[in-house]
Design a protein around this motif. Structure first.
Motif, PDB file in Angstrom:
ATOM      1  N   ARG A   2       0.947  -1.415  -0.285  1.00  0.00           N
ATOM      2  CA  ARG A   2       0.083  -0.311  -0.078  1.00  0.00           C
ATOM      3  C   ARG A   2       0.899   0.860   0.217  1.00  0.00           C
ATOM      4  O   ARG A   2       2.137   1.588   1.184  1.00  0.00           O
ATOM      5  CB  ARG A   2      -0.726   0.480   0.627  1.00  0.00           C
ATOM      6  CG  ARG A   2      -1.932   1.613   1.404  1.00  0.00           C
ATOM      7  CD  ARG A   2      -2.637   0.869   2.894  1.00  0.00           C
ATOM      8  NE  ARG A   2      -3.948  -0.414   2.604  1.00  0.00           N
ATOM      9  CZ  ARG A   2      -4.248  -0.351   3.583  1.00  0.00           C
ATOM     10  NH1 ARG A   2      -4.027   0.250   4.922  1.00  0.00           N
ATOM     11  NH2 ARG A   2      -5.219  -1.237   3.276  1.00  0.00           N
ATOM     12  N   PRO A   3       0.618   2.235  -0.950  1.00  0.00           N
ATOM     13  CA  PRO A   3       1.678   3.251  -0.891  1.00  0.00           C
ATOM     14  C   PRO A   3       1.067   4.574   0.150  1.00  0.00           C
ATOM     15  O   PRO A   3      -0.007   4.037   0.573  1.00  0.00           O
ATOM     16  CB  PRO A   3       1.046   3.470  -2.058  1.00  0.00           C
ATOM     17  CG  PRO A   3      -0.402   3.471  -2.645  1.00  0.00           C
ATOM     18  CD  PRO A   3      -0.300   2.230  -1.903  1.00  0.00           C
ATOM     19  N   ILE A   4       1.876   5.195   0.984  1.00  0.00           N
ATOM     20  CA  ILE A   4       1.476   5.991   1.869  1.00  0.00           C
ATOM     21  C   ILE A   4       2.227   7.598   1.300  1.00  0.00           C
ATOM     22  O   ILE A   4       3.014   6.994   0.440  1.00  0.00           O
ATOM     23  CB  ILE A   4       2.258   5.592   3.081  1.00  0.00           C
ATOM     24  CG1 ILE A   4       1.740   4.233   3.933  1.00  0.00           C
ATOM     25  CG2 ILE A   4       2.143   6.505   4.286  1.00  0.00           C
ATOM     26  CD1 ILE A   4       2.616   3.481   4.391  1.00  0.00           C
ATOM     27  N   GLN A   5       0.938   8.374   1.582  1.00  0.00           N
ATOM     28  CA  GLN A   5       1.045   9.608   1.276  1.00  0.00           C
ATOM     29  C   GLN A   5       0.973  10.584   2.700  1.00  0.00           C
ATOM     30  O   GLN A   5      -0.097  10.230   2.777  1.00  0.00           O
ATOM     31  CB  GLN A   5       0.875  10.202   0.406  1.00  0.00           C
ATOM     32  CG  GLN A   5       0.716  11.496  -0.100  1.00  0.00           C
ATOM     33  CD  GLN A   5       0.283  11.955  -1.202  1.00  0.00           C
ATOM     34  OE1 GLN A   5      -0.927  11.481  -2.049  1.00  0.00           O
ATOM     35  NE2 GLN A   5       0.264  13.547  -1.476  1.00  0.00           N
ATOM     36  N   THR A   6       2.002  11.490   2.874  1.00  0.00           N
ATOM     37  CA  THR A   6       1.185  12.303   4.945  1.00  0.00           C
ATOM     38  C   THR A   6       1.475  13.386   3.903  1.00  0.00           C
ATOM     39  O   THR A   6       2.333  13.944   3.286  1.00  0.00           O
ATOM     40  CB  THR A   6       2.999  11.845   5.640  1.00  0.00           C
ATOM     41  OG1 THR A   6       3.892  12.319   5.134  1.00  0.00           O
ATOM     42  CG2 THR A   6       3.113  10.417   5.899  1.00  0.00           C
ATOM     43  N   TYR A   7       0.658  14.418   4.197  1.00  0.00           N
ATOM     44  CA  TYR A   7       0.597  15.859   4.953  1.00  0.00           C
ATOM     45  C   TYR A   7       1.761  16.370   6.115  1.00  0.00           C
ATOM     46  O   TYR A   7       1.227  16.373   7.251  1.00  0.00           O
ATOM     47  CB  TYR A   7      -0.978  16.525   4.336  1.00  0.00           C
ATOM     48  CG  TYR A   7      -1.199  16.291   3.159  1.00  0.00           C
ATOM     49  CD1 TYR A   7      -1.361  17.474   2.093  1.00  0.00           C
ATOM     50  CD2 TYR A   7      -2.065  14.770   2.446  1.00  0.00           C
ATOM     51  CE1 TYR A   7      -1.406  16.968   0.673  1.00  0.00           C
ATOM     52  CE2 TYR A   7      -2.255  14.426   1.627  1.00  0.00           C
ATOM     53  CZ  TYR A   7      -2.798  15.583   0.601  1.00  0.00           C
ATOM     54  OH  TYR A   7      -2.816  15.220  -0.660  1.00  0.00           O
ATOM     55  N   GLN A   8       2.111  17.838   5.543  1.00  0.00           N
ATOM     56  CA  GLN A   8       2.382  18.138   6.915  1.00  0.00           C
ATOM     57  C   GLN A   8       1.727  18.476   8.249  1.00  0.00           C
ATOM     58  O   GLN A   8       0.373  18.994   7.224  1.00  0.00           O
ATOM     59  CB  GLN A   8       3.128  19.732   6.506  1.00  0.00           C
ATOM     60  CG  GLN A   8       2.197  20.763   5.437  1.00  0.00           C
ATOM     61  CD  GLN A   8       3.113  21.930   5.103  1.00  0.00           C
ATOM     62  OE1 GLN A   8       3.343  22.125   4.591  1.00  0.00           O
ATOM     63  NE2 GLN A   8       2.660  22.789   5.484  1.00  0.00           N
ATOM     64  N   ILE A   9       2.277  18.738   9.126  1.00  0.00           N
ATOM     65  CA  ILE A   9       0.402  19.393   9.720  1.00  0.00           C
ATOM     66  C   ILE A   9       1.192  20.518  10.576  1.00  0.00           C
ATOM     67  O   ILE A   9       2.604  21.140  10.682  1.00  0.00           O
ATOM     68  CB  ILE A   9       1.398  18.112  11.396  1.00  0.00           C
ATOM     69  CG1 ILE A   9       0.927  16.772  11.581  1.00  0.00           C
ATOM     70  CG2 ILE A   9       0.308  19.230  12.175  1.00  0.00           C
ATOM     71  CD1 ILE A   9       1.770  16.121  12.228  1.00  0.00           C
ATOM     72  N   PHE A 211       0.809   5.868  10.356  1.00  0.00           N
ATOM     73  CA  PHE A 211       0.627   6.920  10.960  1.00  0.00           C
ATOM     74  C   PHE A 211      -0.555   7.165  10.920  1.00  0.00           C
ATOM     75  O   PHE A 211      -1.410   8.127  12.824  1.00  0.00           O
ATOM     76  CB  PHE A 211       1.253   7.881   9.804  1.00  0.00           C
ATOM     77  CG  PHE A 211       1.624   9.462  10.155  1.00  0.00           C
ATOM     78  CD1 PHE A 211       2.351   9.906  11.492  1.00  0.00           C
ATOM     79  CD2 PHE A 211       0.503  10.407   9.180  1.00  0.00           C
ATOM     80  CE1 PHE A 211       2.512  11.328  10.972  1.00  0.00           C
ATOM     81  CE2 PHE A 211       1.305  11.763   9.531  1.00  0.00           C
ATOM     82  CZ  PHE A 211       1.961  11.985  10.620  1.00  0.00           C
ATOM     83  N   SER A 212      -0.905   7.310  10.263  1.00  0.00           N
ATOM     84  CA  SER A 212      -3.112   7.888  10.042  1.00  0.00           C
ATOM     85  C   SER A 212      -3.840   7.281  11.504  1.00  0.00           C
ATOM     86  O   SER A 212      -4.352   7.488  12.365  1.00  0.00           O
ATOM     87  CB  SER A 212      -3.539   8.302   8.831  1.00  0.00           C
ATOM     88  OG  SER A 212      -3.616   6.744   8.574  1.00  0.00           O
ATOM     89  N   ASP A 213      -3.229   5.580  12.189  1.00  0.00           N
ATOM     90  CA  ASP A 213      -3.932   5.331  12.340  1.00  0.00           C
ATOM     91  C   ASP A 213      -3.807   5.925  13.782  1.00  0.00           C
ATOM     92  O   ASP A 213      -4.265   5.679  15.041  1.00  0.00           O
ATOM     93  CB  ASP A 213      -3.427   3.382  12.768  1.00  0.00           C
ATOM     94  CG  ASP A 213      -4.017   2.965  11.030  1.00  0.00           C
ATOM     95  OD1 ASP A 213      -5.712   3.297  10.709  1.00  0.00           O
ATOM     96  OD2 ASP A 213      -4.347   1.944  10.580  1.00  0.00           O
ATOM     97  N   SER A 214      -2.540   6.306  14.111  1.00  0.00           N
ATOM     98  CA  SER A 214      -2.028   6.525  15.455  1.00  0.00           C
ATOM     99  C   SER A 214      -3.168   7.467  16.286  1.00  0.00           C
ATOM    100  O   SER A 214      -3.458   7.847  16.688  1.00  0.00           O
ATOM    101  CB  SER A 214      -0.518   6.437  15.501  1.00  0.00           C
ATOM    102  OG  SER A 214      -0.043   8.143  14.842  1.00  0.00           O
ATOM    103  N   ILE A 252      -5.262  15.609  11.038  1.00  0.00           N
ATOM    104  CA  ILE A 252      -4.487  14.702  10.890  1.00  0.00           C
ATOM    105  C   ILE A 252      -4.965  13.151  10.384  1.00  0.00           C
ATOM    106  O   ILE A 252      -4.300  13.201   9.110  1.00  0.00           O
ATOM    107  CB  ILE A 252      -3.306  14.877  11.917  1.00  0.00           C
ATOM    108  CG1 ILE A 252      -3.492  16.061  12.465  1.00  0.00           C
ATOM    109  CG2 ILE A 252      -2.103  14.035  11.332  1.00  0.00           C
ATOM    110  CD1 ILE A 252      -1.658  16.040  13.545  1.00  0.00           C
ATOM    111  N   ALA A 253      -5.456  13.076  11.051  1.00  0.00           N
ATOM    112  CA  ALA A 253      -5.864  11.587  10.662  1.00  0.00           C
ATOM    113  C   ALA A 253      -6.585  11.472   9.206  1.00  0.00           C
ATOM    114  O   ALA A 253      -6.397  10.437   8.353  1.00  0.00           O
ATOM    115  CB  ALA A 253      -6.558  10.902  11.723  1.00  0.00           C
ATOM    116  N   PHE A 254      -7.269  11.704   9.148  1.00  0.00           N
ATOM    117  CA  PHE A 254      -8.094  12.328   8.402  1.00  0.00           C
ATOM    118  C   PHE A 254      -7.604  12.717   6.507  1.00  0.00           C
ATOM    119  O   PHE A 254      -7.865  12.741   5.707  1.00  0.00           O
ATOM    120  CB  PHE A 254      -9.806  12.435   7.763  1.00  0.00           C
ATOM    121  CG  PHE A 254     -10.372  13.694   7.144  1.00  0.00           C
ATOM    122  CD1 PHE A 254     -10.015  14.141   6.724  1.00  0.00           C
ATOM    123  CD2 PHE A 254     -10.507  14.306   8.737  1.00  0.00           C
ATOM    124  CE1 PHE A 254     -10.901  15.659   6.351  1.00  0.00           C
ATOM    125  CE2 PHE A 254     -11.250  15.811   8.565  1.00  0.00           C
ATOM    126  CZ  PHE A 254     -11.156  15.810   7.367  1.00  0.00           C
TER     127      PHE A 254
END
Length: 390
Positions: A2-9, A211-214, A252-254
């Motif tokens: 599964r690809p993971i992409q994260t955004y800045q907080i 990351f999102s799950d946490s 942050i999660a969604f």
């Protein structure tokens, strides 16, 4: 894989009384002209006066736009842009719930990039970072202070749509529980259920990752543990503070995992019948959860354990505990029981179902595929009474 992409907080200041930091934060951007975007409810509650007072003596040139409506439209944003573009602010303060924050975030980009609001509804339309935004949420619900999303109703077809671009994420989020103490109980209830929806949908999304799950787990724990007190004992600073944190974490999660069928089904209710977004999510959440249970019972059980409402059961039983808890929580905090209470005509359900099923950006995140027939059945379960024919 599964690809993971994260955004800045965003940089976050979260404590009761954090508004006292506002003037200092604005000065970091060497700002001379400051635009505040808010709504009439914030004016009437006195929150705007408190915010302006926090800037007293700072010698900023200040422009206030307080006409943001619930479920804002593209034409509203265009009219606002026409009024503020000559002011050319150096900083935009987004003050209020999701509607002022969503409008302010897009407006900040339009000030730099130009164009009209409809043109931003297309993919990759945002080309540049906007004017710096300081987001000050007064409701613990939308998470807009951390998201790359601005939701508007397209005046061309009456459908709610989203501008999605990382450039929309505010630079700073300022979370001050003192401001949310002024909110009426029903706003606290609807916005709190909105935040809970964000966390649950992010946790069960097809795009979810560690990351999102946490953040989703902690959001569910905080919201379930504090929403009742925030609604029924609204002047409790601690519960209000923890709800703001829960909403922020859910945002942050969604942002990083997406939301799903609840939001897709809520869009027609808001776009066609002006149902506030948090209320629409509140009414739909337990029925979508029941539909999704075959695909994510283990995850629902995990959230029930995290929230401290069950332990030691099998996944199916634990999932049922969470679904019942969510339905009962809505009832206890005053969410209307059923779409029929909102005067939605029963004959509108098939059309709304077709529209919702077509929102693939959201439906593709759902743990179980949702056809138009499935969407209509969920609406019917959520209707809560003999279906109207008009």
């Amino acid at each position: 894989m599964r690809p993971i992409q994260t955004y800045q907080i965003p940089e976050v200041y979260a404590r009761p009384g954090a508004l006292s930091e506002l003037s200092k934060l604005i000065k970091r951007f060497n700002a001379q002209r400051v635009l505040i975007v808010t709504d009439t409810g914030i004016v009437q509650s006195g929150i705007l006066d408190v915010t302006v007072k926090a800037l007293k003596g700072s010698h900023f040139e200040l422009l206030i736009e307080s006409g943001i409506q619930s479920e804002p439209s593209t034409s509203l944003v265009d009219a606002l842009f026409a009024r503020v573009q000559d002011f050319n602010p150096d900083v935009v303060i987004a003050l209020g719930g999701g509607s002022p924050m969503d409008v302010a975030k897009l407006l900040a980009v339009m000030i730099r990039q130009g164009g009209d609001a409809v043109s931003y509804l297309f993919p990759d339309a945002v080309k540049t970072k906007g004017v710096p935004v300081i987001a000050i949420p007064t409701t613990a619900g939308t998470g807009s202070e951390v998201t790359p999303i601005s939701v508007l109703t397209d005046d061309n077809d009456g459908i709610k749509k989203a501008v999605v671009a990382r450039e929309l994420i505010p630079e700073i989020a300022l979370l001050d529980a003192h401001l949310s103490l002024r909110l009426p109980a029903h706003v606290t209830a609807y916005s709190g259920m909105d935040a809970l929806t964000h966390a649950i949908e992010a946790f069960t999304s097809t795009r979810a990752h560690a990351f999102s799950d946490s953040f989703a787990r902690e959001a569910v724990r905080l919201i379930i543990g504090n929403l009742r007190d925030a609604v029924h004992s609204g002047m409790q600073e601690e519960s209000r503070h923890l709800m703001l944190l829960g909403s922020f974490y859910a945002g942050i999660a969604f942002t990083n995992a997406g939301v799903a069928a609840v939001h897709a089904l809520a869009y027609p209710l808001g776009g066609l019948y002006d149902v506030p977004h948090g209320l629409a999510n509140s009414l739909l959440l337990p029925y979508v959860m029941a539909f999704n249970k075959p695909a994510c019972a283990a995850k629902y059980h995990e959230l029930a354990r995290v929230a401290g409402i069950t332990n030691g059961q099998d996944n199916s039983s634990g999932a049922e505990v969470l679904i019942r808890f969510v339905k009962n929580l809505s009832r206890e905090i005053g969410v209307p029981e059923g779409l029929h209470k909102l005067k939605i005509p029963g004959v509108a359900l098939p059309g709304m179902a077709q529209s919702a099923a077509g929102i693939k950006r959201l439906m593709n995140n759902n743990p179980r595929p949702v056809s138009a027939a499935d969407a209509e059945q969920i609406y019917r379960h959520a209707y809560g009474s003999a279906l109207a024919t008009t």
